[in-house]
Design a protein around this motif. Structure first.
Motif, PDB file in Angstrom:
ATOM      1  N   LEU A 313     -10.873  -8.389  -6.265  1.00  0.00           N
ATOM      2  CA  LEU A 313     -10.428  -7.395  -5.278  1.00  0.00           C
ATOM      3  C   LEU A 313      -8.918  -7.449  -5.066  1.00  0.00           C
ATOM      4  O   LEU A 313      -8.279  -6.414  -4.820  1.00  0.00           O
ATOM      5  CB  LEU A 313     -11.166  -7.592  -3.959  1.00  0.00           C
ATOM      6  CG  LEU A 313     -12.631  -7.151  -3.937  1.00  0.00           C
ATOM      7  CD1 LEU A 313     -13.277  -7.498  -2.593  1.00  0.00           C
ATOM      8  CD2 LEU A 313     -12.741  -5.658  -4.199  1.00  0.00           C
ATOM      9  N   LYS A 314      -8.349  -8.640  -5.188  1.00  0.00           N
ATOM     10  CA  LYS A 314      -6.898  -8.743  -5.055  1.00  0.00           C
ATOM     11  C   LYS A 314      -6.190  -7.940  -6.147  1.00  0.00           C
ATOM     12  O   LYS A 314      -5.183  -7.276  -5.896  1.00  0.00           O
ATOM     13  CB  LYS A 314      -6.470 -10.213  -5.125  1.00  0.00           C
ATOM     14  CG  LYS A 314      -6.871 -11.048  -3.924  1.00  0.00           C
ATOM     15  CD  LYS A 314      -6.431 -12.502  -4.106  1.00  0.00           C
ATOM     16  CE  LYS A 314      -6.885 -13.368  -2.929  1.00  0.00           C
ATOM     17  NZ  LYS A 314      -6.486 -14.790  -3.112  1.00  0.00           N
ATOM     18  N   ARG A 317      -7.003  -4.013  -5.601  1.00  0.00           N
ATOM     19  CA  ARG A 317      -6.410  -3.408  -4.410  1.00  0.00           C
ATOM     20  C   ARG A 317      -5.053  -2.781  -4.705  1.00  0.00           C
ATOM     21  O   ARG A 317      -4.674  -1.771  -4.108  1.00  0.00           O
ATOM     22  CB  ARG A 317      -6.282  -4.471  -3.310  1.00  0.00           C
ATOM     23  CG  ARG A 317      -6.007  -3.902  -1.923  1.00  0.00           C
ATOM     24  CD  ARG A 317      -5.919  -5.029  -0.908  1.00  0.00           C
ATOM     25  NE  ARG A 317      -7.160  -5.780  -0.815  1.00  0.00           N
ATOM     26  CZ  ARG A 317      -8.159  -5.433  -0.007  1.00  0.00           C
ATOM     27  NH1 ARG A 317      -8.058  -4.368   0.759  1.00  0.00           N
ATOM     28  NH2 ARG A 317      -9.252  -6.176   0.047  1.00  0.00           N
ATOM     29  N   LEU A 326      -9.493   0.480   1.908  1.00  0.00           N
ATOM     30  CA  LEU A 326     -10.352  -0.375   1.091  1.00  0.00           C
ATOM     31  C   LEU A 326     -10.763  -1.589   1.934  1.00  0.00           C
ATOM     32  O   LEU A 326      -9.949  -2.456   2.247  1.00  0.00           O
ATOM     33  CB  LEU A 326      -9.620  -0.823  -0.172  1.00  0.00           C
ATOM     34  CG  LEU A 326     -10.414  -1.696  -1.147  1.00  0.00           C
ATOM     35  CD1 LEU A 326     -11.622  -0.931  -1.693  1.00  0.00           C
ATOM     36  CD2 LEU A 326      -9.527  -2.164  -2.293  1.00  0.00           C
ATOM     37  N   SER A 328     -13.478  -4.849   2.712  1.00  0.00           N
ATOM     38  CA  SER A 328     -14.409  -5.780   2.073  1.00  0.00           C
ATOM     39  C   SER A 328     -15.060  -6.677   3.110  1.00  0.00           C
ATOM     40  O   SER A 328     -14.416  -7.109   4.072  1.00  0.00           O
ATOM     41  CB  SER A 328     -13.685  -6.635   1.022  1.00  0.00           C
ATOM     42  OG  SER A 328     -12.673  -7.409   1.615  1.00  0.00           O
TER      43      SER A 328
END
Length: 601
Positions: A313-314, A317, A326, A328
């Motif tokens: 996700l890093k 993003r 976004l 999580s």
């Protein structure tokens, strides 16, 4: 390719048109033929009916005028009286032999039974003529009520009766002929109609089949085109991967050596470690491309999913516009799974990419990612009766986009199916998601409402072995004890860096730049070489062929294959059972463990 189906399409379309046209022309010709027969029948039979009536009419006129003549009517000429009977006889003979007068042309009767009846009529006319002559020649004895008068009347009645019989049978014959004519006409019309209907039904059936076949042919052509594109992409990616991974191998090797030199400078080591991690990330991306192009091998191993999703996700993003929220929500449990990290990374990237496209032009767009542990319930088992695991990692990606119509959901995971406009989608993203999750013995579900958004649910079985395996593998360099390794690679920078790395691990190193040189070096030093690290793809002589000859020299020679491209070449071409293969760039820890394992095998 598009021209051939079009030509076939036009040819197939013209066949029923020609068939129906031919049928119509045949139908009209048959009707014309029947009409001609009917006309001829009417032309032949109508005069015969008139003739039969003339026989009776003239005989009746003869009878009446003869009575008047006997009664003494001076205005009546005896010749005229007999002319009527002559006319009656002429018409009867015309029915037998044909004839022509001012009234028309008479064709002889063809029916033998009717001809016999007409002959009988002629006999009756002859008898009437004789009875008339007898009465006319014996006037004293031919008064009304006399024997001659009765005989004359009897002859007349017999003749009229016979003429009536002829006329009745003639009309009956004509009626029967007309019935046959009508029957044949109706049969012909019905037959042609049935044939026309059959042809039309056949046309519709074969036209539907033709359309289906053409659709299948078009689909096959599209699949072949797509397969050719994928093959071209695979060749391109494979070539790039080979060179790119070789370059990365040189970079990571030099980073390892730099870290050794800078061990007393923690900041420098930290920066070098970051560069090293980025290098392996680049290698992972190349592996994803190989997997996409079906040139790579799926690597199933145990790892904790939660921290991996966090790291993914890093990276993801940074590619999401700031106007899209976004969010999580990831559980604190590690959620160990047995899978291919690169594929799971691609699954998440594809789902987020689809969600990104879905929320374009949406007010206050958002994408929510959720990861949690999931206990199987009755509803899940009903949807997935083949499920065997009790616990799953549940990953969901939700968006508030335009949603997906219900009739399209069932096609979402079909290869090459896309709802995006031309040029914006390949139709492979969700197919890859579905295939990857199936490879992990997992499931994919979709919830969607038009104008409300969609949620994709991913379920991957949890395993209790993952954390244990990771802990067992551990980390750390395994040093050598002065063993000699033959390092073979066609890239000079890899040979140079690789030699330094192996020497730092405590090994003596011999070098060879291709397979032929490797065979020569091994032949010269076969008694001291403990292990060969052999590159697969090299000019002049490849790694597999070189090892085949080396094994002929010394069958128990140990080898580790290295490649920047396709592992499948080893698995399909080498005679070794479960060969050890390292993919460039390889982690030095993994390299040291692989060498130690081979030397101690």
């Amino acid at each position: 390719m598009g021209f051939l189906p079009k030509v076939l399409h036009e040819k197939v379309r013209i066949v029923p048109f020609i068939s129906i046209t031919f049928l119509l022309l045949s139908f009209l010709a048959a009707l014309g033929f029947l009409s001609n027969i009917g006309h001829k029948m009417a032309k032949q039979q109508s005069p015969l009916v008139d003739a039969s009536m003339e026989v009776k009419l003239n005989a009746t006129m003869h009878h009446l005028w003869l009575e008047e003549l006997i009664q003494g009517d001076s205005s009546i000429n005896a010749q005229d009286v007999w002319s009527y009977l002559d006319a009656s006889e002429w018409y009867a003979k015309a029915m037998l032999f044909g004839g022509k007068n001012a009234e028309g042309t008479y064709i002889p009767l063809a029916n033998p039974e009717l001809r016999i009846e007409v002959i009988e009529t002629l006999k009756k006319i002859a008898a009437l003529r004789k009875a008339g002559n007898d009465r006319l020649n014996n006037t004293n004895e031919s008064g009304i009520g006399s024997q001659l008068d009765q005989k004359f009347d009897e002859s007349f009645n017999a003749m009229i009766e016979q003429a009536d019989k002829v006329e009745t049978e003639l009309l009956s014959t004509i009626a029967r002929d007309q019935k046959w004519y009508d029957f044949i006409s109706i049969t012909l019309i019905v037959s042609f109609s049935v044939i026309a209907i059959i042809i039309l039904i056949g046309f519709v059936y074969f036209d539907n089949r033709r359309r289906s076949d053409l659709a299948k042919q078009l689909s096959l052509i599209q699949q072949v085109n797509q397969a050719q594109k994928m093959e071209a992409l695979g060749t391109l990616v494979g070539g790039i991967a080979h060179d790119f991974n070789n370059t990365l191998a040189g970079i990571t090797g030099n980073i390892y050596l730099a870290k050794i030199s800078a061990r007393d400078n923690p900041d420098t080591v930290q920066h070098l470690t970051s560069i090293e991690n980025l290098s392996f990330r680049a290698a992972s991306l190349i592996q994803q491309l190989l997997t996409f192009a079906r040139k790579g091998i799926v690597k199933m191993k145990s790892f904790p999913l939660t921290p991996y999703i966090k790291e993914t996700l890093k990276l993801v993003r940074t590619g999401i516009p700031e106007n899209i929220s976004l969010n999580s929500k990831l559980c604190s449990q590690p959620l160990p799974v047995n899978g291919d990290a690169a594929q799971i990374h691609q699954v998440l990237v594809n789902l987020i990419s689809n969600a990104h496209d879905a929320v374009e032009n949406v007010d206050e767009p958002f994408i929510n990612i959720m990861l949690e542990s999931y206990n199987v319930d009755d509803g899940f088992l009903a949807r997935h009766p083949d499920s065997t695991a009790a616990l799953y990692a549940h990953l969901s990606v939700e968006d508030n986009g335009h949603g997906i119509p219900e009739d399209q959901i069932k096609h979402l995971f079909e290869p090459f199916y896309t709802t995006k406009e031309q040029g914006k989608g390949t139709g492979l993203g969700l197919a890859m998601v579905f295939g990857s999750i199936k490879t992990h013995n997992g499931y994919v579900e979709v919830e969607s409402n038009v104008d409300e958004g969609s949620t994709f649910h991913i379920y991957i079985p949890l395993t209790e072995e993952a954390v244990t395996l990771v802990e067992k593998q551990g980390k750390g360099i395994v040093k050598g004890h002065g063993e000699t390794i033959l390092l073979v690679d066609d890239e000079k920078h890899i040979l140079s860096t690789g030699k330094q790395v192996l020497e730092s691990l405590g090994y003596r190193v011999l070098e060879a730049s291709d397979g032929i040189e490797a065979i020569d070096k091994f032949t010269a030093h076969k008694n001291v070489i403990s292990l060969i690290i052999m590159d697969l793809v090299m000019p002049r002589f490849g790694g597999v062929k070189a090892m085949d000859q080396i094994h002929q020299i010394k069958p128990d020679t140990k080898v580790i294959y290295s490649t920047g491209y396709d592992k499948k070449a080893v698995l399909t071409k080498t005679n070794s059972i479960n060969p050890t293969v390292l993919t460039k760039p390889y982690n030095i820890d993994e390299l040291s463990h692989a060498i130690n394992k081979q030397l101690n095998a």
